[in-house]
Design an enzyme around this catalytic site. Structure first.
Site, PDB file in Angstrom:
ATOM      1  N   LYS A 289     -15.611   5.084  19.980  1.00  0.00           N
ATOM      2  CA  LYS A 289     -15.155   4.428  18.746  1.00  0.00           C
ATOM      3  C   LYS A 289     -14.747   2.964  18.916  1.00  0.00           C
ATOM      4  CE  LYS A 289     -12.158   7.803  18.206  1.00  0.00           C
ATOM      5  NZ  LYS A 289     -11.156   8.755  17.708  1.00  0.00           N
TER       6      LYS A 289
ATOM      7  N   ASP B 172      -7.112  14.858  18.363  1.00  0.00           N
ATOM      8  CA  ASP B 172      -6.818  14.973  16.927  1.00  0.00           C
ATOM      9  C   ASP B 172      -7.384  16.246  16.294  1.00  0.00           C
ATOM     10  OD1 ASP B 172      -9.381  13.975  17.249  1.00  0.00           O
ATOM     11  OD2 ASP B 172      -9.204  12.374  15.767  1.00  0.00           O
TER      12      ASP B 172
HETATM   13  C1  GLC Z   1     -14.382  10.606  18.934  1.00  0.00           C
HETATM   14  C2  GLC Z   1     -13.514  11.018  20.116  1.00  0.00           C
HETATM   15  C3  GLC Z   1     -12.912  12.394  19.890  1.00  0.00           C
HETATM   16  C4  GLC Z   1     -12.210  12.446  18.548  1.00  0.00           C
HETATM   17  C5  GLC Z   1     -13.150  12.010  17.433  1.00  0.00           C
HETATM   18  C6  GLC Z   1     -12.476  11.986  16.068  1.00  0.00           C
HETATM   19  O1  GLC Z   1     -15.479  11.440  18.876  1.00  0.00           O
HETATM   20  O2  GLC Z   1     -14.268  11.004  21.308  1.00  0.00           O
HETATM   21  O3  GLC Z   1     -12.014  12.726  20.915  1.00  0.00           O
HETATM   22  O4  GLC Z   1     -11.756  13.748  18.302  1.00  0.00           O
HETATM   23  O5  GLC Z   1     -13.644  10.708  17.716  1.00  0.00           O
HETATM   24  O6  GLC Z   1     -11.419  11.095  16.031  1.00  0.00           O
END
Ligand code: GLC
Length: 487
Positions: A181, A217
């Site tokens: 991200k 999360d």
């Molecule tokens: C990305 C991260 C993951 C998280 C997701 C949503 O895929 O690698 O850990 O849960 O974003 O935020």
């Protein structure tokens, strides 16, 4: 895998006949339709993707296959869901995007938790600078928050929602596998983020906290939802990123000893396709989005679904259609030509407002320096719908795979019904994403004795993280290890 079949999964509400007074010539309609073909996924293709995801899950869970698996299926060390007996005051930290949140959460025996929180911006130079700077920034925000609440000297138990792929071997350590991200802070990959945070706190020396749990999360989302809905067995995020977790039987988690009970698995499904599994459905726009990202070749499934990329996909298509002279009289504005200028929020706003006419859409385009006629709007709307519908259907394939996997764990049940707790801006704000996804999940699980329901999960990173911390603290006590005092 056959990408196209006669049964095209075309977005439902599209006015592909352009049956307004502002009709385009048949050749323009044909051109737009042709251009968007690469975003359509047939039911056969979606079935194939579901099967592949299921196979990837098994591969990720397997002792001998995990290393080569792209979907890592990471044990979260959350084995018990909250039972309503949780009690106490907790500090929850939430890092996973451009905002960092600090929350104070009071849990009182199943009552609605009381919360106070503050949002802090994560400046670009912090996200992409040094790891030390990143954790110093987090510690500084914590100190500011605790000072405001006059709680700087209280040793609060902390639950840290850290929403990136991490290898855990207990609930309070998490080694970052790789950033996702748009984060790239140096010197963090391969390190335990809890230790890095403790070091930053020690460097300041003015706050007292005990970091008890670190959670993804998705896991917080599942926990938060399970507090209210007892049959909740999975947590899904469709926001900046996309990912899912679910409760798996320990006997299937080959990397861990013990066969008893369950384990919440953070799938890190965003990496699905990083071995080429999705190449047949990825198109030129997907490749462009990937090339422009900080983590090229990684998180390819996420890049077709989540909010960090959806607007950009739409922008690239609009640029191409303008170049082809079927849009905006063939003239693209500077904004349209600029990476990231077409926000994912616009996609939601556009599709939400369409039933009320094109004024909202025209305003958005105007702010991007584009004078749009009604006929341009029809095309823009169509493009948004094609991109968001594909995302919803791809997400559905992932959920259907999880549903089938969970189903196999309960052969004795005639019908398995469970809830997926969901959070994330795309899921919350997009007008048809949730509906399209649920509909496709229904189709992909039909006749298999599965009934998947969805529920919005509130504050997984606050309430969820606090609940996990409370459970971890309780289990710690029950094991006779005494009250947690941190470290
Ligand atoms: C990305 C991260 C993951 C998280 C997701 C949503 O895929 O690698 O850990 O849960 O974003 O935020």
């Amino acid at each position: 895998m056959s990408k196209k079949s006669n049964k095209m999964a075309e977005p439902k509400a599209t006015k592909m006949d352009f049956n307004s007074a502002f009709q385009r010539t048949p050749s323009v309609i044909f051109h737009v339709k042709q251009s968007m073909e690469d975003f359509y996924l047939s039911d056969d293709t979606l079935e194939q993707i579901t099967k592949q995801m299921e196979e990837e899950m098994v591969k990720g869970l397997g002792k001998d296959t995990n290393e080569s698996a792209k979907v890592k299926m990471l044990p979260s060390f959350v084995q018990a869901l909250a039972d309503g007996s949780e009690n106490g005051t907790f500090l929850a930290l939430d890092l996973g995007g451009t905002n960092f949140r600090v929350l104070l959460v009071k849990l009182e025996h199943g009552e609605k938790p009381e919360m106070d929180s503050q949002i802090y911006k994560m400046p670009e130079e912090v996200i992409t600078g040094s790891g030390e700077k990143l954790f110093d920034h987090i510690a500084q925000c914590m100190a500011e928050f605790l000072t405001r609440l006059n709680m700087k000297h209280v040793k609060l138990p902390v639950g840290f929602t850290f929403s990136f792929p991490c290898q855990q071997d207990r609930i309070d350590t998490a080694r970052l596998i790789s950033w996702t991200k748009g984060f790239s802070a140096e010197g963090v990959e391969g390190m335990d983020v809890v230790s890095l945070l403790r070091e930053a706190i020690d460097r300041r020396g003015d706050i007292k906290v005990a970091i008890i749990a670190v959670v993804n999360d998705t896991v917080g989302t599942l926990m938060s939802c399970a507090y209210d809905i007892r049959d909740c067995m999975a947590g899904l995020i469709v926001g900046t990123g996309s990912n899912c977790c679910y409760m798996e039987k320990m006997k299937n988690v080959e990397l861990l000893p013990g066969d008893e009970g369950d384990m919440c698995i953070n799938m890190e499904w965003g990496a699905f396709g990083d071995d080429g599994a999705l190449d047949i459905i990825r198109n030129g726009y997907d490749r462009e989005v990937d090339c422009a990202s900080l983590n090229k070749g990684k998180q390819l499934y996420e890049k077709m679904i989540s909010g960090m990329y959806m607007g950009e996909l739409v922008r690239l298509v609009l640029c191409k259609l303008t170049e082809d002279k079927v849009l905006f009289d063939g003239v693209a504005s500077e904004s349209l030509k600029t990476h990231g200028k077409f926000e994912t929020a616009f996609v939601s706003q556009i599709e939400r407002n369409v039933p009320n006419g094109y004024t909202a859409l025209q305003n958005i385009l105007h702010n991007l320096g584009l004078g749009a006629l009604h006929s341009d709007c029809e095309i823009v709307e169509y493009v948004c719908e094609a991109v968001s519908t594909r995302a919803a259907y791809l997400c559905a394939a992932g959920i259907a795979a999880i549903a089938r996997k969970i189903r196999a764990n309960y052969p004795e049940k005639e019908e398995l019904e469970f809830t997926v707790g969901v959070d994330g801006t795309v899921y919350r704000k997009h007008p048809t994403f949730a509906k399209n996804m649920a509909h496709k999940v229904g189709q992909l699980t039909e006749g298999r004795g599965i009934n998947v329901k969805f529920a919005l999960s509130y504050d997984g990173s606050g309430k969820g993280a606090a609940l996990i911390t409370a459970v971890a603290a309780r289990l710690h006590m029950e094991k006779g290890k005494g009250e947690i005092v941190g470290r």
